[in-house]
Design a protein around this motif. Sequence first.
Motif, PDB file in Angstrom:
ATOM      1  N   ILE A   1       0.844  -1.202   0.000  1.00 41.29           N
ATOM      2  CA  ILE A   1       0.000   0.000   0.000  1.00 41.29           C
ATOM      3  C   ILE A   1       0.875   1.247   0.000  1.00 41.29           C
ATOM      4  O   ILE A   1       0.640   2.204  -0.741  1.00 41.29           O
ATOM      5  CB  ILE A   1      -0.960  -0.008   1.207  1.00 41.29           C
ATOM      6  N   GLU A   2       1.910   1.230   0.841  1.00 39.01           N
ATOM      7  CA  GLU A   2       2.821   2.373   0.907  1.00 39.01           C
ATOM      8  C   GLU A   2       3.543   2.582  -0.422  1.00 39.01           C
ATOM      9  O   GLU A   2       3.827   3.721  -0.820  1.00 39.01           O
ATOM     10  CB  GLU A   2       3.844   2.161   2.025  1.00 39.01           C
ATOM     11  N   ALA A   3       3.807   1.477  -1.136  1.00 44.50           N
ATOM     12  CA  ALA A   3       4.504   1.566  -2.426  1.00 44.50           C
ATOM     13  C   ALA A   3       3.545   1.881  -3.569  1.00 44.50           C
ATOM     14  O   ALA A   3       3.974   1.990  -4.728  1.00 44.50           O
ATOM     15  CB  ALA A   3       5.241   0.268  -2.711  1.00 44.50           C
ATOM     16  N   GLY A   4       2.262   1.999  -3.265  1.00 43.55           N
ATOM     17  CA  GLY A   4       1.289   2.358  -4.299  1.00 43.55           C
ATOM     18  C   GLY A   4       0.777   1.185  -5.103  1.00 43.55           C
ATOM     19  O   GLY A   4       0.274   1.358  -6.217  1.00 43.55           O
ATOM     20  N   GLY A   5       0.868  -0.025  -4.567  1.00 45.70           N
ATOM     21  CA  GLY A   5       0.419  -1.206  -5.294  1.00 45.70           C
ATOM     22  C   GLY A   5      -0.657  -1.968  -4.553  1.00 45.70           C
ATOM     23  O   GLY A   5      -1.007  -1.650  -3.406  1.00 45.70           O
ATOM     24  N   ALA A   6      -1.172  -3.000  -5.212  1.00 41.09           N
ATOM     25  CA  ALA A   6      -2.174  -3.880  -4.609  1.00 41.09           C
ATOM     26  C   ALA A   6      -1.577  -5.275  -4.535  1.00 41.09           C
ATOM     27  O   ALA A   6      -1.251  -5.868  -5.560  1.00 41.09           O
ATOM     28  CB  ALA A   6      -3.450  -3.889  -5.449  1.00 41.09           C
ATOM     29  N   LEU A   7      -1.432  -5.803  -3.328  1.00 42.13           N
ATOM     30  CA  LEU A   7      -0.780  -7.092  -3.136  1.00 42.13           C
ATOM     31  C   LEU A   7      -1.517  -7.894  -2.076  1.00 42.13           C
ATOM     32  O   LEU A   7      -1.930  -7.357  -1.052  1.00 42.13           O
ATOM     33  CB  LEU A   7       0.678  -6.875  -2.723  1.00 42.13           C
ATOM     34  N   TRP A   8      -1.681  -9.187  -2.366  1.00 38.08           N
ATOM     35  CA  TRP A   8      -2.230 -10.131  -1.399  1.00 38.08           C
ATOM     36  C   TRP A   8      -1.231 -11.266  -1.256  1.00 38.08           C
ATOM     37  O   TRP A   8      -0.589 -11.676  -2.227  1.00 38.08           O
ATOM     38  CB  TRP A   8      -3.578 -10.680  -1.871  1.00 38.08           C
ATOM     39  N   VAL A   9      -1.073 -11.772  -0.056  1.00 38.41           N
ATOM     40  CA  VAL A   9      -0.104 -12.830   0.209  1.00 38.41           C
ATOM     41  C   VAL A   9      -0.789 -14.194   0.078  1.00 38.41           C
ATOM     42  O   VAL A   9      -1.720 -14.505   0.821  1.00 38.41           O
ATOM     43  CB  VAL A   9       0.521 -12.676   1.603  1.00 38.41           C
ATOM     44  N   GLU A  10      -0.326 -14.955  -0.885  1.00 37.49           N
ATOM     45  CA  GLU A  10      -0.891 -16.291  -1.121  1.00 37.49           C
ATOM     46  C   GLU A  10      -0.479 -17.267  -0.030  1.00 37.49           C
ATOM     47  O   GLU A  10      -1.256 -18.115   0.400  1.00 37.49           O
ATOM     48  CB  GLU A  10      -0.434 -16.775  -2.510  1.00 37.49           C
ATOM     49  N   ALA A  11       0.777 -17.183   0.409  1.00 36.76           N
ATOM     50  CA  ALA A  11       1.271 -18.087   1.449  1.00 36.76           C
ATOM     51  C   ALA A  11       2.537 -17.500   2.059  1.00 36.76           C
ATOM     52  O   ALA A  11       3.240 -16.708   1.428  1.00 36.76           O
ATOM     53  CB  ALA A  11       1.557 -19.477   0.876  1.00 36.76           C
ATOM     54  N   VAL A  12       2.806 -17.892   3.281  1.00 41.83           N
ATOM     55  CA  VAL A  12       4.054 -17.533   3.960  1.00 41.83           C
ATOM     56  C   VAL A  12       4.805 -18.817   4.265  1.00 41.83           C
ATOM     57  O   VAL A  12       4.247 -19.742   4.879  1.00 41.83           O
ATOM     58  CB  VAL A  12       3.791 -16.755   5.265  1.00 41.83           C
ATOM     59  N   ARG A  13       6.040 -18.881   3.815  1.00 49.65           N
ATOM     60  CA  ARG A  13       6.888 -20.044   4.082  1.00 49.65           C
ATOM     61  C   ARG A  13       8.006 -19.616   5.034  1.00 49.65           C
ATOM     62  O   ARG A  13       8.880 -18.832   4.657  1.00 49.65           O
ATOM     63  CB  ARG A  13       7.481 -20.589   2.784  1.00 49.65           C
ATOM     64  N   VAL A  14       7.960 -20.111   6.258  1.00 51.74           N
ATOM     65  CA  VAL A  14       8.993 -19.788   7.243  1.00 51.74           C
ATOM     66  C   VAL A  14      10.020 -20.920   7.240  1.00 51.74           C
ATOM     67  O   VAL A  14       9.757 -22.018   7.746  1.00 51.74           O
ATOM     68  CB  VAL A  14       8.395 -19.607   8.648  1.00 51.74           C
ATOM     69  N   ARG A  15      11.144 -20.641   6.632  1.00 47.99           N
ATOM     70  CA  ARG A  15      12.228 -21.635   6.565  1.00 47.99           C
ATOM     71  C   ARG A  15      13.455 -21.129   7.325  1.00 47.99           C
ATOM     72  O   ARG A  15      14.586 -21.447   6.986  1.00 47.99           O
ATOM     73  CB  ARG A  15      12.556 -21.936   5.103  1.00 47.99           C
ATOM     74  N   THR A  16      13.176 -20.315   8.331  1.00 47.57           N
ATOM     75  CA  THR A  16      14.249 -19.846   9.205  1.00 47.57           C
ATOM     76  C   THR A  16      14.655 -20.977  10.157  1.00 47.57           C
ATOM     77  O   THR A  16      14.011 -22.032  10.198  1.00 47.57           O
ATOM     78  CB  THR A  16      13.801 -18.630  10.004  1.00 47.57           C
ATOM     79  N   ARG A  17      15.684 -20.738  10.919  1.00 46.82           N
ATOM     80  CA  ARG A  17      16.106 -21.687  11.945  1.00 46.82           C
ATOM     81  C   ARG A  17      16.518 -20.889  13.169  1.00 46.82           C
ATOM     82  O   ARG A  17      16.938 -19.733  13.057  1.00 46.82           O
ATOM     83  CB  ARG A  17      17.249 -22.571  11.459  1.00 46.82           C
ATOM     84  N   PRO A  18      16.407 -21.483  14.336  1.00 50.08           N
ATOM     85  CA  PRO A  18      16.744 -20.749  15.560  1.00 50.08           C
ATOM     86  C   PRO A  18      18.249 -20.557  15.682  1.00 50.08           C
ATOM     87  O   PRO A  18      19.037 -21.315  15.121  1.00 50.08           O
ATOM     88  CB  PRO A  18      16.213 -21.653  16.666  1.00 50.08           C
ATOM     89  N   LEU A  19      18.621 -19.537  16.402  1.00 52.46           N
ATOM     90  CA  LEU A  19      20.032 -19.345  16.720  1.00 52.46           C
ATOM     91  C   LEU A  19      20.482 -20.463  17.652  1.00 52.46           C
ATOM     92  O   LEU A  19      19.719 -20.923  18.505  1.00 52.46           O
ATOM     93  CB  LEU A  19      20.239 -17.987  17.400  1.00 52.46           C
ATOM     94  N   ARG A  20      21.701 -20.893  17.470  1.00 53.78           N
ATOM     95  CA  ARG A  20      22.230 -21.927  18.351  1.00 53.78           C
ATOM     96  C   ARG A  20      22.347 -21.392  19.780  1.00 53.78           C
ATOM     97  O   ARG A  20      22.827 -20.276  19.984  1.00 53.78           O
ATOM     98  CB  ARG A  20      23.609 -22.368  17.876  1.00 53.78           C
ATOM     99  N   VAL A  21      21.887 -22.181  20.719  1.00 51.09           N
ATOM    100  CA  VAL A  21      22.002 -21.762  22.116  1.00 51.09           C
ATOM    101  C   VAL A  21      23.129 -22.543  22.781  1.00 51.09           C
ATOM    102  O   VAL A  21      23.432 -23.677  22.401  1.00 51.09           O
ATOM    103  CB  VAL A  21      20.675 -21.991  22.880  1.00 51.09           C
ATOM    104  N   ALA A  22      23.752 -21.938  23.740  1.00 56.58           N
ATOM    105  CA  ALA A  22      24.855 -22.605  24.439  1.00 56.58           C
ATOM    106  C   ALA A  22      24.339 -23.844  25.158  1.00 56.58           C
ATOM    107  O   ALA A  22      23.235 -23.857  25.712  1.00 56.58           O
ATOM    108  CB  ALA A  22      25.501 -21.643  25.435  1.00 56.58           C
ATOM    109  N   ALA A  23      25.133 -24.883  25.131  1.00 59.90           N
ATOM    110  CA  ALA A  23      24.736 -26.135  25.777  1.00 59.90           C
ATOM    111  C   ALA A  23      24.587 -25.928  27.282  1.00 59.90           C
ATOM    112  O   ALA A  23      25.406 -25.279  27.929  1.00 59.90           O
ATOM    113  CB  ALA A  23      25.771 -27.216  25.494  1.00 59.90           C
ATOM    114  N   ASP A  24      23.552 -26.475  27.835  1.00 65.20           N
ATOM    115  CA  ASP A  24      23.295 -26.413  29.278  1.00 65.20           C
ATOM    116  C   ASP A  24      23.506 -27.827  29.821  1.00 65.20           C
ATOM    117  O   ASP A  24      22.844 -28.774  29.391  1.00 65.20           O
ATOM    118  CB  ASP A  24      21.853 -25.943  29.516  1.00 65.20           C
ATOM    119  N   ASP A  25      24.435 -27.951  30.775  1.00 63.04           N
ATOM    120  CA  ASP A  25      24.748 -29.275  31.317  1.00 63.04           C
ATOM    121  C   ASP A  25      23.505 -29.985  31.826  1.00 63.04           C
ATOM    122  O   ASP A  25      23.397 -31.215  31.738  1.00 63.04           O
ATOM    123  CB  ASP A  25      25.778 -29.149  32.446  1.00 63.04           C
TER     124      ASP A  25
END
Length: 408
Positions: free
Chosen positions: A312-336
Motif C-alpha cells: 500500500i505504501e509503495a502504491g500497489g495492490a498485493l495479497w499474500v498467497e502463502a508464507v513459508r517460514v524456513r528460518t532456523r533458531p540461533l544456536r544456544v549454548a549447551a546447558d549441562d
Amino acid sequence: MKFLHAADIHLDSPLSGLHARADLPADIIAHCTRRAFSAMVDLALAEDVAFVVIAGDLYDGNWKDFSTGLFFAAEMQRLDRPCFLLRGNHDARSVITRSLRAPTNVREFSSRTCETIQLPELGVALHGHSFPNRAVPEDLSAGYRDAVPGMLNIGVLHTSAEDPGEHETYAPCQVESLRLKGYDYWALGHIHARRILSERPWIVFPGNLQGRHARESGPKGCSLVTVEDGQVVAVEHRSVDVLRWAMLDVDAEGADVAMLTERIAQATAAAVAAADDRPLLARLSLAGATALHGRLVGDTDQLAAECRAAAIEAGGALWVEAVRVRTRPLRVAADDALLPLRAAFDAGLDDEDLARGVLADMQAIREKLPAVAQADLDLPTDAGALGALATDAWEIVAAAIAAADPRT
C-alpha cells in the motif's frame, strides 16, 4: 508484417490454492485466463498482426460446459484475422470431447500427420502436427516437412524440447534437429516460462499467457514477431497477464523485528515496482538463522499484513498467497542440565524403525494433498532431512527452556 505467437493459454483454468481465501476481491481473481486472452486479442488488433499462432494448450482439458468454446469463438470473431491452432497435451484430440464448429478464421493443424499450410499472399508456410493423444512420447518434429523454398517457414510444435525435467516430457526434440529443418521460426509451446532456445533460427517458447500459481511468477504473455523482406527481424515479449505472481525471498539472518520488517518492505516494494501496475499475489519466504524463529513460525498473519502494508505504501495492490517460514533458531549454548534430555532426543533419531515410521507418516500426509500442494510441502523425505528438522526442533525446545522463568 507482424504475427503473434502464443501458447499454454489454459482457458478457464483456475488459480491454484486460493479457494478458501475470503480476503481476495472476486474481480481480481475471476476469469484471469479469459481476461488475459482478451488482452492478447487487443494486442493483436493494436499491432495489426497478419495472423496469430497458438502452439498448444488453448484449453486446460475437457470443457466443463460450452461457455469455454463460446468465449473462444466470440474472441476469434473480434480478432477477424487468421488464427492457426495446434493441440497440445491438455487439449489433445482424445482429451476434448465437447466441440463446436470452429470459427471461420481458425485453422487447426491435423493430428494425424504434419500439415503444411501455405499463405501465398504473405509468403508464409506454417508446419504443424497436433497431439492426437495426451501422451506423445515420440519426437513429432522428425516428421515435419521440408521448408518451402522462397517462403518464410514457421514450425509450430508443442514439445518439452530438451527440458531437464521441470515439465512433463511430451514430444521431446533436440534444438539442433530443429535448426536442420531450415525453418525461419519455431513457435513452441508447453514450457510455461519464456525461453529463447536459439536466434538463428528463432526457436521460442513464449511462456504461458497468465500465471496460475506461485511457481509461474513474473511477466506472462506472448511473442510479437516482426518480419521484413522475408526475414524475422525482431521477437518481442509482450505482457498480457492481468494478475501477476511474485516470490518474495527475504533473508532473516540475524534480524531483529525492525530489521526484518524493513527487509520485507524492501522486497515488497521491489515486487510492486516490477508488476507494471498489475495486482500481485505473492508468496513470502523467510530463511536464515534468527532469534525470531519461534515467533515467525507462530505469526504468519502478521508477516502477511506487513507485506500488504508495504505494498500500500509503495502504491500497489498485493495479497499474500502463502508464507513459508524456513528460518532456523540461533544456536544456544549447551546447558549441562539439558544434556541427558538431549541424549535421549538424539537416541530417538538413531532408532531406524522410528525414523522410517515418521517418514512414512509424512509421506502419507503428502499423498493426500493435490499435486500443486505436494510440490510446496516442506516435509523431509529421507533420514538426513529428518535429522536436520529434528535438530531445528531441539534448538526451539532448548531456547524455550532457557528462556523460561526458573521459578516455574
